[in-house]
Design an enzyme around this catalytic site. Structure first.
Site, mmCIF file in Angstrom:
data_model
loop_
_atom_site.group_PDB
_atom_site.id
_atom_site.type_symbol
_atom_site.label_atom_id
_atom_site.label_comp_id
_atom_site.label_asym_id
_atom_site.label_seq_id
_atom_site.Cartn_x
_atom_site.Cartn_y
_atom_site.Cartn_z
ATOM 1 N N HIS A 1 96.236 -66.396 -50.490
ATOM 2 C CA HIS A 1 95.549 -67.515 -51.144
ATOM 3 C C HIS A 1 94.450 -66.953 -52.029
ATOM 4 C CE1 HIS A 1 97.473 -69.289 -47.586
ATOM 5 N NE2 HIS A 1 97.755 -70.236 -48.446
ATOM 6 N N GLN B 1 105.189 -65.487 -42.805
ATOM 7 C CA GLN B 1 105.059 -65.623 -44.253
ATOM 8 C C GLN B 1 104.232 -64.471 -44.824
ATOM 9 O OE1 GLN B 1 103.256 -69.581 -44.194
ATOM 10 N NE2 GLN B 1 105.053 -70.376 -45.249
ATOM 11 N N ASP C 1 101.931 -64.411 -46.840
ATOM 12 C CA ASP C 1 101.080 -65.439 -47.421
ATOM 13 C C ASP C 1 99.846 -64.845 -48.089
ATOM 14 O OD1 ASP C 1 100.951 -68.112 -47.886
ATOM 15 O OD2 ASP C 1 100.693 -68.694 -45.802
ATOM 16 N N CYS D 1 97.281 -71.560 -44.676
ATOM 17 C CA CYS D 1 96.235 -71.893 -45.648
ATOM 18 C C CYS D 1 94.973 -72.525 -45.045
ATOM 19 C CB CYS D 1 96.788 -72.740 -46.791
ATOM 20 S SG CYS D 1 98.170 -73.783 -46.413
ATOM 21 N N HIS E 1 98.331 -70.734 -53.868
ATOM 22 C CA HIS E 1 99.114 -70.276 -52.716
ATOM 23 C C HIS E 1 100.264 -69.427 -53.268
ATOM 24 C CE1 HIS E 1 97.669 -73.806 -50.127
ATOM 25 N NE2 HIS E 1 97.345 -74.171 -51.353
ATOM 26 N N ARG F 1 107.404 -74.118 -36.818
ATOM 27 C CA ARG F 1 107.865 -75.476 -37.131
ATOM 28 C C ARG F 1 109.003 -75.809 -36.169
ATOM 29 N NH1 ARG F 1 107.434 -75.204 -42.964
ATOM 30 N NH2 ARG F 1 105.406 -74.239 -43.378
ATOM 31 N N LYS G 1 104.363 -76.535 -57.833
ATOM 32 C CA LYS G 1 104.642 -75.131 -57.536
ATOM 33 C C LYS G 1 105.654 -74.554 -58.511
ATOM 34 C CE LYS G 1 107.958 -76.518 -53.945
ATOM 35 N NZ LYS G 1 108.541 -76.196 -52.654
#
Length: 648
Positions: free
Chosen positions: A388, A384, A386, A337, A518, A366, A472
């Site tokens: 946005h 991900q 992902d 993000c 997100h 991570r 979320k």
């Protein structure tokens, strides 16, 4: 008289001192026979607890998760008593209920427990349970509690008690056994009809590797022997479906100590599978108005300080990468993000341009502890799906509902039909866990709740489960074995747009702040594929299978015809391969079944003569001799049933 409010909103009046079980009997004698636990004014109580004030009462049976938790917690007390009797001098520490069971951490001194001891522990537990001993809570002063465990030489319980306030310490008694406990038990041990010791493991006291390693005894328990048998059968099926086992058998992925723990290597079949999943989502995203972007695997430390990710992940994650330039430091990307915020910031925007929807299959990193790594479900590097969305506040509701539609399309196409939506809100008791203004949090939480209700989703609310930057909507999916997984997430964020000073020019010609959504329907490619593997047992939807058919020639005389069949299938965009090995047809069929080919095509003299193919489905269903055209039609019809176009 006191007023007791029940979950249906009805209010009943009773004399002070009535118990939860008395209330259950007043409702129905039949219902009361099934009640095993209760909660009064948000506090777990015993069914024998006397009620002396007005309040809300919930009564639980074995069908309720809270009922199961009380049952398993009570079973851990029985386990502790059995261990004390079988292993004199054992020191008890803690014994909570966990999902599907319980454990107790014990210091055995010089003694050991191995698998050969499981049966005698189970027998002793059942012997105790048959005594139908009532579980009774009692308050104990801090001085008396310390004296008890000092006399026993149990430093673990002493440490626990020293951190408790006098007047809050309680013990639970049953039979001759007494243990430090906060409460939450079934009425008596007699309800425990079936137990199984599942495993033993080492566990550091309080999870600190600097402390002594204790023995953790895992168990499970049920009110009926039949339910235990069904559970054990489910465990065996889960072992067969373990994604690590299937991933190896199907040649999808591997790990290498030289590459590093938690860093999966995708083999050709696995890479092709991932690519198909990516293309499937990209096609739907394109219809929904998303644009693909690409961001680097690293970013300057200041980027993640600005976003708040450094405070969240930095200390316990991969350490900064220092360059030859003095003071310059980069981090492996923990999230996509911040990069997408900077892409948005690369040019000015008008309200007419919004919403802007950026999507990326971005790999993030991570540092998970080695003991927490688990196949593809817990890794150190993962990709991900992902995206946005940057929109005006007026567009938020519509955009959020469109994302819900996309998530539901993904689930439907991959066979995940059983799910619950979970609205995850912040914990009002711990505001320090979150960033951003209170007003923005309220707006974001209301937006999620409104959209979820309007879409008619079956949902629950979980306080304290929000991301650090916003609330979320998570989708809790049940797999074929009834296990619940969090798959797919949508988050509303007013905070990152502020932190990155994101703006657009409104119709009033003033500068305004966009709202950020997100979303990741898969979550991560690695974890999603692991769960999909276990859900399907490796029998993916036909459109996703690496190979949809295998052509087996009965002998080398028919290899040429097999190749002709293969070419015709490929012309019809059916993924297939041929097996020309010098093996018996029986062995070829068995191996094709093991490798989960959806369709097995057999060709020999008769098929070549009639220009047909003999087809059998995975699992043994025989479709007989059909033309290649008929087979292509069958395949396409099956794909069409599950893979419908997205009308975003």
């Amino acid at each position: 008289m006191i007023k007791i409010t029940l979950p249906d909103g009805s209010v009943r009046e009773y004399n002070s001192g009535i118990t939860a079980m008395d209330v259950a009997k007043d409702i129905s004698e039949g219902f009361a026979r099934n009640v095993i636990s209760a909660k009064f004014n948000d506090t777990v109580i015993e069914t024998s607890t006397e009620l002396t004030t007005d309040g809300h009462l919930i009564l639980y049976t074995w069908r309720d998760q809270e009922g199961k938790a009380a049952f398993r917690h009570s079973s851990s007390h029985v386990l502790a008593q059995a261990l004390e009797q079988l292993y004199p001098g054992v020191k008890l520490s803690i014994g909570p209920a966990i999902e599907n069971g319980f454990y107790y951490d014990v210091d055995l001194g010089d003694q050991t427990i191995s698998e050969k001891d499981f049966k005698k522990i189970e027998d002793k537990m059942l012997e105790i349970a048959r005594g139908k001993h009532d579980f009774k809570m009692k308050s104990v002063s801090k001085a008396d509690a310390l004296a008890k465990y000092k006399e026993e030489g149990n430093e673990y319980k002493i440490e626990l008690i020293e951190n408790l306030e006098d007047g809050t310490i309680t013990f639970c008694d049953h039979d001759t056994f007494s243990d430090l406990c906060r409460g939450g038990h079934i009425p008596n041990t007699g309800l425990i009809k079936a137990v199984k010791i599942m495993s033993v493991a080492g566990a550091y006291w309080r999870g600190d590797e600097n402390n002594k390693q204790l023995t953790r005894v895992y168990g499970t328990s049920f009110p009926k022997q039949k339910e235990l048998k069904e559970y054990l059968a489910l465990i065996e099926e889960a072992k067969k479906r373990d994604h690590r086992k299937l991933g190896k058998e199907l040649g999808l992925f591997t790990f290498s100590q030289r590459v590093g723990q938690g860093l999966p290597l995708w083999l050709p079949k696995g890479a092709a599978l991932r690519e198909r999943l990516e293309q499937f989502l990209k096609k739907a995203q394109k219809k929904a108005g998303y644009e693909m972007v690409i961001s680097p695997h690293i970013g300057q430390k200041e980027l993640y300080v600005t976003s708040g990710h450094y405070a969240k992940y930095g200390e316990d994650s991969f350490q900064p990468i220092h360059t030859p330039a003095e003071g310059e430091a980069f981090l492996l990307k923990p999230m996509n993000c911040p990069h997408h915020c900077e892409i948005y910031n690369s040019q000015p925007w008008s309200y007419r341009d919004l919403p802007i929807r950026y999507a990326e299959f971005g790999t993030v990193y991570r540092y998970e502890q080695s003991g927490e790594l688990h196949g593809l479900t817990r890794v150190r590097g993962f990709t991900q799906d992902d995206a946005h969305i940057f929109c005006t506040p007026d567009q938020l509701d519509e955009e959020f509902k469109k994302v819900i539609d996309l998530v539901l399309y993904v689930f439907g196409s991959l066979g995940f039909e059983n799910f619950t939506a979970q609205v995850s809100l912040r914990d009002p008791e711990n505001p320090e866990k979150y960033i951003g203004e209170d007003e923005n949090w309220k707006k974001a939480e209301n937006a999620i709740l409104t959209a979820t209700k309007e879409k008619g989703l079956n949902y629950i609310v979980e306080t304290g489960e929000a991301a650090f930057y916003g609330p979320k909507l998570d989708f809790m999916v049940k797999d074929a074995l009834g296990r619940s997984w969090q798959l797919g997430t949508i988050q509303v964020d007013y905070n990152l747009p502020e932190r990155f000073d994101l703006t657009y020019k409104g119709s009033d010609n003033d500068v305004h702040r966009p709202v950020m959504i997100h979303r990741a329907p898969f979550g991560s490619m690695e974890r999603f594929i692991a769960i999909l593997l276990e859900h399907t047992g490796g029998n993916f939807p036909l459109w996703l299978m690496p190979e949809q058919a295998i052509v087996l020639s009965i002998s080398e005389k028919y290899e040429k015809y097999a190749e002709k069949v293969l070419n015709l299938l490929e012309n019809d965009e059916i993924r297939a391969l041929a097996d020309h090995r010098n093996e018996t047809i029986g062995k070829k069929i068995r191996e094709a079944e093991m490798n989960k080919f959806p369709y097995i095509i057999i060709v020999g003299e008769q098929e070549e003569k009639e220009q047909t193919i003999a087809v059998r489905k995975h699992g043994g269903e025989d479709l007989g001799a059909i033309s290649i055209e008929e087979f292509s039609k069958i395949v396409k019809e099956e794909i069409t049933k599950t893979l419908k176009p997205f009308n975003g």
